[in-house]
Design a protein around this motif. Structure first.
Motif, PDB file in Angstrom:
ATOM      1  N   GLN A   3       0.500  -1.379   0.006  1.00 21.98           N
ATOM      2  CA  GLN A   3      -0.085   0.120   0.460  1.00 21.98           C
ATOM      3  C   GLN A   3       0.757   1.619   0.054  1.00 21.98           C
ATOM      4  OE1 GLN A   3      -3.454  -0.173  -0.317  1.00 21.98           O
ATOM      5  NE2 GLN A   3      -3.188   2.209  -0.306  1.00 21.98           N
ATOM      6  N   LEU A   4       1.913   1.446   0.729  1.00 19.91           N
ATOM      7  CA  LEU A   4       2.948   2.465   0.902  1.00 19.91           C
ATOM      8  C   LEU A   4       3.003   3.213  -0.210  1.00 19.91           C
ATOM      9  CD1 LEU A   4       4.026   4.879   2.835  1.00 19.91           C
ATOM     10  CD2 LEU A   4       5.991   3.019   2.586  1.00 19.91           C
ATOM     11  N   ASP A   7       0.138   4.329  -2.807  1.00 20.21           N
ATOM     12  CA  ASP A   7       0.228   5.583  -2.493  1.00 20.21           C
ATOM     13  C   ASP A   7       0.781   6.585  -3.034  1.00 20.21           C
ATOM     14  OD1 ASP A   7      -2.094   4.656  -1.436  1.00 20.21           O
ATOM     15  OD2 ASP A   7      -1.065   5.013   1.881  1.00 20.21           O
ATOM     16  N   ARG A   8       2.199   6.036  -2.985  1.00 20.11           N
ATOM     17  CA  ARG A   8       3.457   7.125  -3.358  1.00 20.11           C
ATOM     18  C   ARG A   8       3.707   7.090  -4.752  1.00 20.11           C
ATOM     19  NH1 ARG A   8       7.744   3.764  -2.426  1.00 20.11           N
ATOM     20  NH2 ARG A   8       7.939   4.511  -0.093  1.00 20.11           N
ATOM     21  N   LEU A  10       0.436   6.897  -6.312  1.00 19.65           N
ATOM     22  CA  LEU A  10      -0.598   8.203  -6.598  1.00 19.65           C
ATOM     23  C   LEU A  10      -0.221   9.180  -6.267  1.00 19.65           C
ATOM     24  CD1 LEU A  10      -3.543   5.734  -5.224  1.00 19.65           C
ATOM     25  CD2 LEU A  10      -2.298   6.072  -7.404  1.00 19.65           C
ATOM     26  N   THR A  11       0.699   9.546  -5.065  1.00 19.49           N
ATOM     27  CA  THR A  11       0.820  10.979  -4.833  1.00 19.49           C
ATOM     28  C   THR A  11       1.393  11.502  -5.824  1.00 19.49           C
ATOM     29  OG1 THR A  11       1.137  10.334  -2.534  1.00 19.49           O
ATOM     30  CG2 THR A  11       1.980  12.056  -2.812  1.00 19.49           C
ATOM     31  N   THR A  46      -9.386   8.269  -2.414  1.00 18.26           N
ATOM     32  CA  THR A  46      -8.639   6.515  -1.644  1.00 18.26           C
ATOM     33  C   THR A  46      -9.735   5.351  -3.034  1.00 18.26           C
ATOM     34  OG1 THR A  46     -11.217   6.620  -0.897  1.00 18.26           O
ATOM     35  CG2 THR A  46      -8.695   6.793   0.532  1.00 18.26           C
TER      36      THR A  46
END
Length: 164
Positions: A3-4, A7-8, A10-11, A46
């Motif tokens: 997930q990290l 998330d990176r 997507l950021t 999300t």
């Protein structure tokens, strides 16, 4: 991919996720053949949310085969080419009236007057809509202009540079 990492990616792709560009979603139709369709979208932080008529063929197909792949692309020429690729599962909710994220997505590319006219037309057209939410399970952001490219291209370029 954990997930990290997702998330990176997507950021880093935030500009694409906020853009008025359409995404392209690939899925398996009821007859077992692949489909790719463009759709307006809203990133909620999300979920990638798209919407369509509750009776659209892709709704039944996604209910039967919820695994999808999505791309969002932008290009200002070769040096400005960017892409976000996402894999996930579509979760469908049938709602009465218009999916609010559908209206919010339309506002990304319209002025206030056009958005108001679009909303009115949607509210007159749709009794029910399908809200299609895609939660990313894998994501990769590419920015070709700064050398953030797929690994296979990095390796190819390195071999080419070494052979010179």
């Amino acid at each position: 991919m954990d997930q990290l990492d997702i998330d990176r990616e997507l950021t880093d792709a935030g500009e694409l996720l906020a853009s008025p560009s359409a995404l392209h979603v690939a899925y398996t139709a009821l007859d077992g053949t692949p489909r790719v369709v463009p759709a307006g979208f809203l990133w909620t932080g999300t979920e990638l949310v798209i919407a369509t008529a509750a009776t659209a063929p892709k709704v039944a197909a996604l209910q039967a085969h919820p695994d999808v792949a999505v791309t969002i692309d932008a290009s200002d020429g070769p040096a400005g080419a960017r892409q976000l690729s996402v894999r996930g599962r579509a979760e469908i909710t049938i709602v009465d009236g218009v999916v609010e994220e559908y209206l919010a997505a339309s506002r990304k590319g319209m002025d206030d007057e056009a958005a108001a006219q679009f909303e009115q037309a949607c509210r007159e057209l749709y009794d029910r809509m399908a809200r299609i939410a895609i939660v990313p399970r894998w994501a990769r952001y590419y920015d070709f202009g700064v050398g953030r490219i797929p690994t296979f291209l990095q390796e190819l370029a390195a071999r080419g540079a070494a052979g010179r």
